[in-house]
Write an enzyme that holds these catalytic residues in place. Structure first.
Site, PDB file in Angstrom:
ATOM      1  CG  ASP A  12      27.945 -45.928 -44.765  1.00 44.74           C
ATOM      2  OD1 ASP A  12      27.119 -46.092 -44.467  1.00 44.74           O
ATOM      3  OD2 ASP A  12      29.320 -46.097 -43.294  1.00 44.74           O
ATOM      4  CD  GLU A  72      23.948 -49.682 -43.577  1.00 42.75           C
ATOM      5  OE1 GLU A  72      24.114 -49.615 -41.515  1.00 42.75           O
ATOM      6  OE2 GLU A  72      23.161 -49.150 -43.595  1.00 42.75           O
ATOM      7  CG  ASP A  95      26.171 -51.825 -38.922  1.00 43.87           C
ATOM      8  OD1 ASP A  95      26.630 -51.140 -38.273  1.00 43.87           O
ATOM      9  OD2 ASP A  95      25.544 -52.279 -40.573  1.00 43.87           O
ATOM     10  CE  LYS A 150      20.774 -45.923 -42.760  1.00 42.78           C
ATOM     11  NZ  LYS A 150      21.749 -46.466 -42.895  1.00 42.78           N
TER      12      LYS A 150
END
Lengths: 618, 177
Positions: free
Chosen positions: A25, A183, A205, A87
């Site tokens: 992850d 994800e 999420d 990210k």
């Protein structure tokens, strides 16, 4: 047509041999690595027992790269060279982050943005690769062998450029990518298999920097994504930043230097976390000008100032429901994923929308990595008794630029992948032998409102009268959600060549250079780090000794002086080489040789009565 | 494992070549096919095998989408029968259908201006009824009458209705999001 033959699945893998595979992850704030051992998935801890690796990379002037907790510690001291939340920059251009407040020096270049650090210019892909390398190292140490591959998770709402950048980073880190996994889908695997659930579920999420929502139908052994939506620029970071602005306002401050800004952002994050279990919290900080900030923050105020961010997550949820042709009543359960879903007012908003409390029985920080590990285990060919099928979708429509700057959709959003679509084009002028095609991703009608993925030039079209050539362009989206394009002239059968210019990706040349760079250093990345650290340490001892000799050289007699000089020369010689052990030994010897000297200098300093000076001044 | 790229979508799904469709069988066979061919089954195989699995899984998805949608299924059946539906080229439509089209467009325009999601959804339900009736007609023209020119006309009409449906959907999204 001839029948094509494929061997039975699993046959190429040696039987009874467990193949080491991990799920990673790669998060905005934290990253994790997990694997399946003796049938159950677990996150792998570091030497100190911590599973979360802060997604923070520090670059030193001496080329040292520090990742995780150690890098996080340098964040306040050296913000410009400590890259956090990288990210957010993956597959993004400079204009995409223009509004974000960061301490970084960006390099003004077309395409994907780059960061200027003391260790040189770094692409977000390289920074991510450094995080992935740390996780790969942790996994190989812990599992005791080379990995056959990894499943890397990406936000479901990541576009093609962001996915490609993630895959490139994994390649740079020396990982064989078995699959890029969305994800929320990873979370659904972990959750669904753990709870043997059936029915339609929503995965909400909210991570550090991205928001995803996926609607999945779970039936026996099949995870089918019905729709996905999200916001790839919304996450816990934004709550921190909003709180940071509130603290500035409450304390009556305006512009801060990089260090203070970083410190207050950290305080804001801590305050947010404190409010998960408390109704109020105190924000205290001492700034670099010695002024002190001390303000009280209540849960009510926090909810008020961040309510617009929570509402921003509700729109994609409604859109996904609409795309799946469902209403909130059709949803059997809502799974919360991502650390930011710990915020009580986020939980309340989700509960209110669906009329039921969300499911939180799996750790929202770990569930994605665990699901990725389970999928990696299956993809690596370690078939257990339980086997499942995953049917995912493409999150954003793919289209082409047509006349007048408009976008024509070629593959609509939420199409099950892998998918392909062929489109025919013809020439506009007599004798035309080339044409340009612009591929875009997004839902809007205008080219300028969509994300430019790539421009293709078709060359080598046989010269014909206008409109006679028939060029068939095939867009293929694979199981990673990545696009590839091929083209063929139909009437002549000529395979037109394609020149790809990814708008935000790295060119093959760039990837090649980074790969060869990392190859050069790879293999012994760890050695390189040891060496760099040894050099720094040795240099500081050498420099201290030189300075001491200049100042107090008269304290030594000729023999003593010769011994120190010899040790000094040996340390300097070792430092010029690249044997880390030798450097350490020589530096240690110098330390020993000058031990007596240091003691005598101390005596002299004390006898001179230089009160008020610290020992370290000498 | 073998895969025949030349077989029809119906053959692939082991269904009779007809407009009438057993949806439960279609769905069950879809999952069985993807369970067998999906790229996840071949993630650790060599490049050529993975590429082939990608192509097969792509074909299975395409076939599933084609058979699932009545309009796409009708169009596909006509293509199999060697009939071009001429959706881009043949704009000749019966007068009453054109009149009805104009009324639809006016209604959509008015409702759009009102920005009422409920009114747009109501319009969508009316449109769905008309689409269902036309779909029934298309099924009868293909399966019972084998009147392909008339079926091609029905496909062209359905395409019109589908565009109206997309337009209403866009209008609803414009209000909601």
């Amino acid at each position: 047509m001839a029948l094509l033959q494929i061997s039975e699945p699993g046959l190429s893998a040696a039987p009874h041999q467990h193949r080491l595979a991990v799920g990673i992850d790669l998060g905005t704030t934290n990253s994790l690595v997990a694997t399946v051992r003796s049938g159950s998935a677990a996150c792998l801890p570091d030497d100190d027992g911590r599973t979360l690796l802060p997604s923070v990379v520090h670059y030193g002037a001496d080329q040292t790269v520090t990742v995780g907790h150690a890098a996080q510690k340098r964040q306040n001291q050296d913000p410009a060279n400590t890259i956090v939340s990288v990210k957010r920059f993956m597959g993004r251009g400079l204009t995409d982050v223009a509004d974000a407040a960061t301490p970084y020096r960006f390099v003004d270049e077309p395409g994907m943005l780059k960061l200027s650090t003391v260790a040189g210019i770094k692409s977000p892909v390289e920074v991510s690769a450094d995080i992935l390398k740390a996780l790969r190292f942790r996994a190989e140490q812990s599992l005791g062998g080379d990995l056959v591959g990894a499943v890397i998770t990406v936000p479901a709402y990541f576009d093609d450029a962001q996915r490609q950048a993630t895959k490139d980073a994994a390649r740079l880190a020396g990982l064989n990518v078995l699959r890029l996994l969305n994800e929320p889908t990873a979370a659904a695997i972990a959750y669904g298999l753990d709870n043997a659930s059936e029915g339609t579920y929503v995965v909400y999420d909210l991570g550090g920097g991205t928001f995803d929502v996926s609607i999945l139908e779970l039936t026996r052994g099949v995870f089918e994504v019905r729709a996905t939506s999200g916001d790839s620029k919304l996450g816990g970071d934004d709550f921190d930043h909003r709180l940071y602005c509130w603290i500035l306002e409450a304390a009556g401050l305006s512009q801060l230097n990089d260090r203070d800004a970083r410190l207050l952002l950290t305080k804001a994050r801590q305050a947010k976390e404190a409010l998960t279990d408390h109704a109020t919290t105190q924000v205290t900080a001492k700034l670099s000008d010695d002024s002190v900030i001390d303000v009280e923050l209540t849960a009510e105020i926090f909810q008020q100032i961040t309510d617009h961010l929570v509402q921003k997550t509700i729109t994609p949820v409604r859109r996904a429901l609409r795309d799946a042709r469902l209403t909130a009543d059709d949803i059997k359960g809502v799974v919360l994923v991502g650390g930011a879903t710990r915020m009580p007012h986020v939980r309340r908003a989700v509960a209110q929308l669906f009329g039921k409390p969300p499911l939180t029985n799996l750790d929202p920080d770990k569930v994605v990595a665990l699901g990725a590990a389970m999928q990696a285990n299956v993809l690596a060919g370690n078939k257990g008794d339980d086997d499942w099928l995953l049917l995912d979708v493409i999150p954003l429509s793919l289209g082409l630029e047509t006349m007048g700057g408009l976008v024509e959709k070629v593959i609509p959003r939420n199409s099950t992948i892998p998918t392909a679509r062929a489109q025919e084009f013809t020439t506009f002028k007599d004798g035309q032998t080339a044409m340009a095609i612009h591929v875009l991703q997004g839902e809007r009608e205008l080219v300028t409102d969509c994300r430019s993925l790539a421009r293709f030039e078709l060359r080598g079209i046989p010269a014909m009268v206008a409109g006679a050539a028939r060029i068939r362009v095939t867009f293929q989206v694979d199981a990673d959600g990545l696009l590839s394009v091929s083209a063929q002239e139909q009437s002549s059968g000529v395979q037109a060549s394609i020149v790809v210019k990814p708008s935000y990706g790295l060119s093959d040349d760039e990837i090649g250079r980074m790969l060869s760079d990392s190859m050069a250093h790879a293999g012994d990345d760890l050695e390189a780090r040891k060496l760099a650290e040894a050099r720094v340490e040795s240099k500081s001892i050498v420099n201290a000794t030189l300075a001491a000799l200049e100042q107090d050289g008269d304290l030594l007699n000729a023999d003593e002086r010769q011994a120190v000089d010899a040790a000094l020369a040996a340390a300097q010689a070792a430092n010029a080489g690249s044997n880390a052990n030798l450097i350490r030994t020589a530096a240690e010897a110098l330390n020993q040789a000058s031990g007596d000297f240091a003691a005598r200098r101390m005596d002299r300093a004390v006898s001179r009565g230089l009160a008020g000076h610290k020992v370290s001044d000498f | 494992m073998n895969f025949d790229f030349a077989q029809s979508h119906f053959a692939l799904f082991e269904l009779p070549t007809s407009f009438a469709l057993d949806r439960a069988r279609l769905d069950a066979r879809y999952k069985a096919l993807q369970t067998e061919y999906h790229p996840d089954r071949y993630a650790s195989h060599d490049d050529a095998t993975r590429r082939l699995s990608l192509q097969i899984a792509t074909r299975v998805n395409e076939a599933y989408q084609t058979l699932k949608s009545p309009l796409a299924r009708g169009r596909y059946l006509l293509t199999l029968a060697g009939v071009d539906t001429e959706e881009e080229t043949n704009t000749a439509m019966p007068m009453d259908f054109l009149m009805a089209q104009m009324e639809w467009r006016e209604a959509i325009g008015d409702t759009k201006a009102s920005r009422s999601v409920d009114a747009l959804e109501a319009l969508n339900r009316d449109l769905a009824q008309e689409t269902d009736a036309l779909t029934q007609e298309l099924g009868a023209l293909i399966d019972d009458d084998r009147d392909y020119p008339a079926a091609a006309m029905a496909v062209r009409k359905l395409r019109f209705l589908e565009k109206l449906h997309e337009e209403i959907g866009d209008a609803i999204e414009a209000v909601l999001f």
